[in-house]
Design a protein around this motif. Structure first.
Motif, mmCIF file in Angstrom:
data_model
loop_
_atom_site.group_PDB
_atom_site.id
_atom_site.type_symbol
_atom_site.label_atom_id
_atom_site.label_comp_id
_atom_site.label_asym_id
_atom_site.label_seq_id
_atom_site.Cartn_x
_atom_site.Cartn_y
_atom_site.Cartn_z
ATOM 1 N N ASN A 88 0.793 -1.232 0.000
ATOM 2 C CA ASN A 88 0.000 0.000 0.000
ATOM 3 C C ASN A 88 0.823 1.279 0.000
ATOM 4 N N SER A 89 2.118 1.183 0.236
ATOM 5 C CA SER A 89 2.950 2.382 0.254
ATOM 6 C C SER A 89 3.989 2.322 -0.864
ATOM 7 N N PRO A 90 3.857 3.166 -1.893
ATOM 8 C CA PRO A 90 4.792 3.119 -3.024
ATOM 9 C C PRO A 90 6.242 3.389 -2.608
ATOM 10 N N PHE A 91 6.429 4.130 -1.524
ATOM 11 C CA PHE A 91 7.785 4.459 -1.062
ATOM 12 C C PHE A 91 8.036 3.833 0.310
ATOM 13 N N PHE A 92 7.682 2.572 0.412
ATOM 14 C CA PHE A 92 7.720 1.851 1.681
ATOM 15 C C PHE A 92 9.083 1.956 2.357
ATOM 16 N N TYR A 93 10.137 1.618 1.647
ATOM 17 C CA TYR A 93 11.456 1.580 2.274
ATOM 18 C C TYR A 93 11.953 2.981 2.648
ATOM 19 N N ALA A 94 11.603 3.976 1.840
ATOM 20 C CA ALA A 94 12.007 5.348 2.156
ATOM 21 C C ALA A 94 11.271 5.877 3.378
ATOM 22 N N HIS A 95 10.021 5.458 3.544
ATOM 23 C CA HIS A 95 9.192 5.962 4.649
ATOM 24 C C HIS A 95 9.304 5.101 5.911
ATOM 25 N N LEU A 96 10.073 4.030 5.851
ATOM 26 C CA LEU A 96 10.121 3.049 6.932
ATOM 27 C C LEU A 96 10.362 3.661 8.318
ATOM 28 N N PRO A 97 11.292 4.623 8.469
ATOM 29 C CA PRO A 97 11.553 5.164 9.819
ATOM 30 C C PRO A 97 10.381 5.943 10.418
ATOM 31 N N PHE A 98 9.382 6.297 9.587
ATOM 32 C CA PHE A 98 8.339 7.205 10.049
ATOM 33 C C PHE A 98 7.012 6.516 10.368
ATOM 34 N N PHE A 99 6.937 5.212 10.178
ATOM 35 C CA PHE A 99 5.695 4.489 10.476
ATOM 36 C C PHE A 99 5.583 4.233 11.973
ATOM 37 N N ASN A 100 4.359 4.378 12.507
ATOM 38 C CA ASN A 100 4.063 4.004 13.889
ATOM 39 C C ASN A 100 3.417 2.617 13.861
ATOM 40 N N HIS A 101 4.072 1.650 14.493
ATOM 41 C CA HIS A 101 3.627 0.265 14.339
ATOM 42 C C HIS A 101 2.223 0.046 14.887
ATOM 43 N N GLN A 102 1.847 0.713 15.956
ATOM 44 C CA GLN A 102 0.506 0.511 16.522
ATOM 45 C C GLN A 102 -0.572 1.120 15.626
ATOM 46 N N ASP A 103 -0.315 2.310 15.114
ATOM 47 C CA ASP A 103 -1.287 2.952 14.220
ATOM 48 C C ASP A 103 -1.469 2.147 12.941
ATOM 49 N N GLU A 104 -0.360 1.679 12.391
ATOM 50 C CA GLU A 104 -0.440 0.955 11.122
ATOM 51 C C GLU A 104 -1.110 -0.410 11.295
ATOM 52 N N SER A 105 -0.909 -1.045 12.448
ATOM 53 C CA SER A 105 -1.540 -2.355 12.667
ATOM 54 C C SER A 105 -3.065 -2.199 12.742
ATOM 55 N N LYS A 106 -3.544 -1.100 13.334
ATOM 56 C CA LYS A 106 -4.991 -0.837 13.368
ATOM 57 C C LYS A 106 -5.507 -0.542 11.967
ATOM 58 N N LYS A 107 -4.741 0.198 11.210
ATOM 59 C CA LYS A 107 -5.138 0.587 9.857
ATOM 60 C C LYS A 107 -5.356 -0.642 8.974
ATOM 61 N N GLU B 105 19.355 -8.072 5.098
ATOM 62 C CA GLU B 105 19.556 -6.689 5.542
ATOM 63 C C GLU B 105 18.263 -5.890 5.403
ATOM 64 N N VAL B 106 17.486 -6.191 4.374
ATOM 65 C CA VAL B 106 16.230 -5.481 4.142
ATOM 66 C C VAL B 106 15.272 -5.693 5.308
ATOM 67 N N THR B 107 15.090 -6.961 5.694
ATOM 68 C CA THR B 107 14.186 -7.247 6.806
ATOM 69 C C THR B 107 14.757 -6.748 8.125
ATOM 70 N N ALA B 108 16.077 -6.717 8.228
ATOM 71 C CA ALA B 108 16.697 -6.191 9.449
ATOM 72 C C ALA B 108 16.316 -4.722 9.653
ATOM 73 N N ARG B 109 16.223 -3.967 8.563
ATOM 74 C CA ARG B 109 15.802 -2.569 8.657
ATOM 75 C C ARG B 109 14.358 -2.479 9.154
ATOM 76 N N GLU B 110 13.506 -3.366 8.656
ATOM 77 C CA GLU B 110 12.121 -3.395 9.123
ATOM 78 C C GLU B 110 12.054 -3.692 10.618
ATOM 79 N N CYS B 111 12.835 -4.683 11.050
ATOM 80 C CA CYS B 111 12.836 -5.044 12.472
ATOM 81 C C CYS B 111 13.244 -3.856 13.334
ATOM 82 N N LYS B 112 14.236 -3.140 12.879
ATOM 83 C CA LYS B 112 14.735 -1.998 13.638
ATOM 84 C C LYS B 112 13.647 -0.943 13.823
ATOM 85 N N HIS B 113 12.875 -0.668 12.773
ATOM 86 C CA HIS B 113 11.909 0.424 12.821
ATOM 87 C C HIS B 113 10.512 -0.030 13.256
ATOM 88 N N LEU B 114 10.091 -1.239 12.846
ATOM 89 C CA LEU B 114 8.728 -1.685 13.130
ATOM 90 C C LEU B 114 8.629 -2.531 14.396
#
Length: 503
Positions: free
Chosen positions: A203-222, A247-256
Motif C-alpha cells: 500500500n505504500s509506493p515508497f515503503f522503504y524510504a518511509h520506513l523510519p516514520f511508520f508508527n507500528h501501533q497505528d499501522e496495525s490498526k489501519k 539486511e532489508v528485513t533487518a531494517r524493518e525489524c529496527k523500525h517496526l
C-alpha cells in the motif's frame, strides 16, 4: 561405507526444539526452509533435536512414521500430553534427514478453555485477541499446547540445556510465557518477513524510504492486524536472540519491531544437490516429460503445439499479488505474448502460477481430461501389444521381407475404441486457465488480469497460462509429482518479489 561423522562443532551441546507453523504444514516458503534444512539440523544438532508443528490435516500421516512407543524425552512428553486428553502425534517425518516431529492439534482445545487462554494472553502480555479470526484462534491454541509441551520437556530433560527456535509470529507466543515463567530455556525468534512490512509494501509506493516514520501501533490498526503485530512485536522484545534473513528485513525489524536483529541468517541452498550436472540434466529431462503429460492432457484436447519447442516457466509461493510480483509477471507475459505473435515465432511458453488459494474442488473438466488421456494411453498400449504380436508372427511366416500393412493387424474392436476415445476427448472449448473452482473467483486478481488482457489460452496465443491454486505434491491428481520434481522439470523460475526478495 563408513558412517559420516556429525558436524557438531558449531552447535552448543543442548536439547534443541524448532517450532514453526509450517512444520508438516505447507503454507508458503517457510515450509521449504524448514524441510530443506532438516538434513543439516539432524546431522549437526549436538543433542536431542525435534521439530514442533500443528496437526491440522490428517493427510500428513502418510508422510509420518509413528514413534508412539518411543521412550526418549520427546516421546515421554508426548505421552504425558496424550494422557491429559490432547491430540499429539510423535513421529519421524519421512523426508531427507528424517527429523523427529511433534504435531499438536489446536482444534482439539475446547472453546471455553481457549477463551481462558486468550484472557490470560491479554492479562499477562497485553495481546488483545477479541473477535479473532479462526486462524488466530488456531495459532493461540497451538502456542498454548507448545508451551505445555515445553513445560514437560523441562521437567524431563535432566541437566541438559534447552534451546527453542521459533519461526514467525504464528509460532512465537510461547516466548512470552517462557520469559514470564523464567523457564530454563534459551529462545531464538526468527522473522522471515514482518507482518506490517507485508501490508505496507503493498500500500505504500515508497515503503522503504518511509520506513523510519511508520508508527507500528497505528499501522496495525489501519490494516486490521492488531493481534498478529502485537504477538510479533512482543516476541521480538522478549526473545533471547532475534534473527532475520536479510539486511532489508533487518531494517524493518529496527523500525517496526524496535529491535535490531542479533544476527542475519540468509536462507541458503544445498549446492551439493546441483554438483553432479549430468545427473541434474537427466532429472530435468525425466521430470519435463512428466510435465509434458500434464500439458498434453490440459491443452491438446483443444489444439496442439510442438512440445520440443515449448518452454516451461513457473512462479510460486504465498498469494500476495503485488508483493510476490505476480502483477509484474503477468504484465510481462502479456507483452511477451504480443511480441511472439507479431514475430510469428514457432516457440510456445507455458507459465505456471503455483500458489495457495481457497477453492471448492479441482474443476471436473481438468480431471476428466486427465482420465481420458489415461484411457487413450491404455488403448494405444493395447493396440501396440496386438500389432507387435501379429507383426512378429507375420515376420516368421511371410515369404518376402517387406514390412506388412500394420493397420491390418489391428482388430475392429480396437479401431472403434480408438476412434471413440479420441472423439470423446477432443473439444472446441479453450483450455482452462485455472485448474480449480475458486471460492472467490470473481475477485481473484490473477483471473481478473487474464480476462482484462484477454490472455485466455487461445490457440493463437504463444503464451499459455496454468493457474494452479494449490501446492503441487506427489498426491496431486493433476501432476502426480513432488514440487521439487516439478521445479526440476521446468526451464526457469520467475520470482520478481517487491517485498523481501531474499525471504
Amino acid at each position: 561405507m563408513p558412517k559420516k561423522s556429525r558436524s557438531t562443532g558449531l552447535f552448543p551441546k543442548a536439547l534443541l526444539l524448532e517450532v514453526a507453523w509450517e512444520v508438516c504444514n505447507q503454507v508458503g516458503g517457510i515450509y521449504t526452509v524448514i524441510r530443506s534444512k532438516a538434513p543439516a539440523m539432524t546431522d549437526r544438532a549436538n543433542g536431542p533435536f525435534c521439530m514442533v508443528g500443528p496437526f491440522l490435516n490428517k493427510n500428513i500421516l502418510a508422510e509420518l512414521e509413528p514413534l508412539d512407543d518411543s521412550q526418549d524425552v520427546f516421546g515421554q512428553t508426548a505421552a504425558v500430553l496424550r494422557k491429559r486428553g490432547y491430540d499429539v502425534q510423535y513421529a519421524e517425518w519421512l523426508i531427507t534427514g528424517k527429523p523427529r516431529v511433534v504435531l499438536l492439534n489446536p482444534n482439539a482445545i475446547e472453546d471455553k478453555a481457549l477463551e481462558v487462554v486468550k484472557y490470560l494472553l491479554w492479562k499477562n502480555h497485553g495481546v488483545n485477541s477479541d473477535n479473532a479470526s479462526p486462524l488466530i484462534n488456531q495459532v493461540i491454541g497451538f502456542s498454548y499446547l507448545t508451551k505445555l509441551f515445553i513445560d514437560e520437556v523441562v521437567k524431563l530433560r535432566g541437566d541438559q540445556p534447552i534451546i527453542a527456535h521459533f519461526h514467525e509470529w504464528m509460532a512465537a507466543l510461547p516466548i512470552l510465557d517462557i520469559r514470564r515463567d523464567n523457564l530454563p530455556v534459551k529462545t531464538v525468534f526468527t522473522t522471515h518477513a514482518t507482518q506490517l512490512g507485508r501490508h505496507l509494501a503493498i500500500n505504500s509506493p515508497f515503503f522503504y524510504a518511509h520506513l523510519p516514520f511508520f508508527n507500528h501501533q497505528d499501522e496495525s490498526k489501519k490494516f486490521g492486524v492488531v493481534t498478529e503485530e502485537a504477538i510479533e512485536f512482543r516476541a521480538a522484545q522478549m526473545c533471547d536472540v532475534m534473527t532475520t534473513v536479510s539486511e532489508v528485513t533487518a531494517r524493518e525489524c529496527k523500525h517496526l519491531l524496535k529491535r535490531k536483529p542479533d544476527a542475519i541468517v540468509p536462507n541458503g541452498l544445498n549446492i551439493q544437490r546441483f554438483e553432479a550436472l549430468h545427473e541434474f540434466q537427466n532429472l530435468h529431462v525425466q521430470h519435463k516429460e512428466d510435465i509434458h503429460q500434464f500439458v498434453m492432457g490440459h491443452f491438446f484436447q483443444s489444439y496442439t503445439f510442438d512440445l520440443d519447442k515449448t518452454i516451461y516457466l513457473f512462479t510460486s509461493g504465498r498469494f500476495e499479488y503485488k508483493n510476490k510480483g505476480f502483477d509484474l509477471t503477468l504484465e510481462a507475459l502479456w507483452h511477451l505474448n504480443e511480441r511472439l505473435k507479431r514475430e510469428k515465432a514457432d516457440v510456445t511458453v507455458v507459465m505456471f502460477f503455483v500458489t495457495k488459494r481457497d477453492y471448492y474442488s479441482i474443476k471436473p473438466e481438468a480431471l476428466q481430461s486427465r482420465a481420458m488421456m489415461e484411457e487413450i494411453r491404455q488403448t494405444c498400449e493395447a493396440i501396440q501389444k496386438q500389432v507387435g504380436k501379429e507383426l512378429f508372427y507375420a515376420s516368421t511366416t511371410r515369404p518376402d521381407h517387406r514390412l506388412p500393412e500394420l493397420n491390418d493387424f489391428v482388430s475392429d474392436y480396437w479401431k472403434l475404441r480408438y476412434r471413440r476415445t479420441i472423439q470423446s476427448w477432443k473439444t472446441n472449448k479453450l483450455p482452462l486457465v485455472v485448474t480449480h473452482k475458486l471460492k472467490e473467483e470473481d475477485h481473484d486478481e490473477i483471473l481478473s488480469f487474464l480476462v482484462r488482457r484477454n490472455l485466455m489460452n487461445r490457440a493463437e496465443d504463444k503464451v499459455k497460462i496454468v493457474y494452479h491454486p494449490d501446492f503441487i505434491t506427489s498426491t496431486s491428481p493433476l501432476f502426480g509429482m513432488d514440487y521439487s520434481q516439478f521445479v526440476r522439470g521446468c526451464h526457469l523460475g520467475i520470482f520478481p518479489s517487491y517485498y523481501e526478495p531474499w525471504g
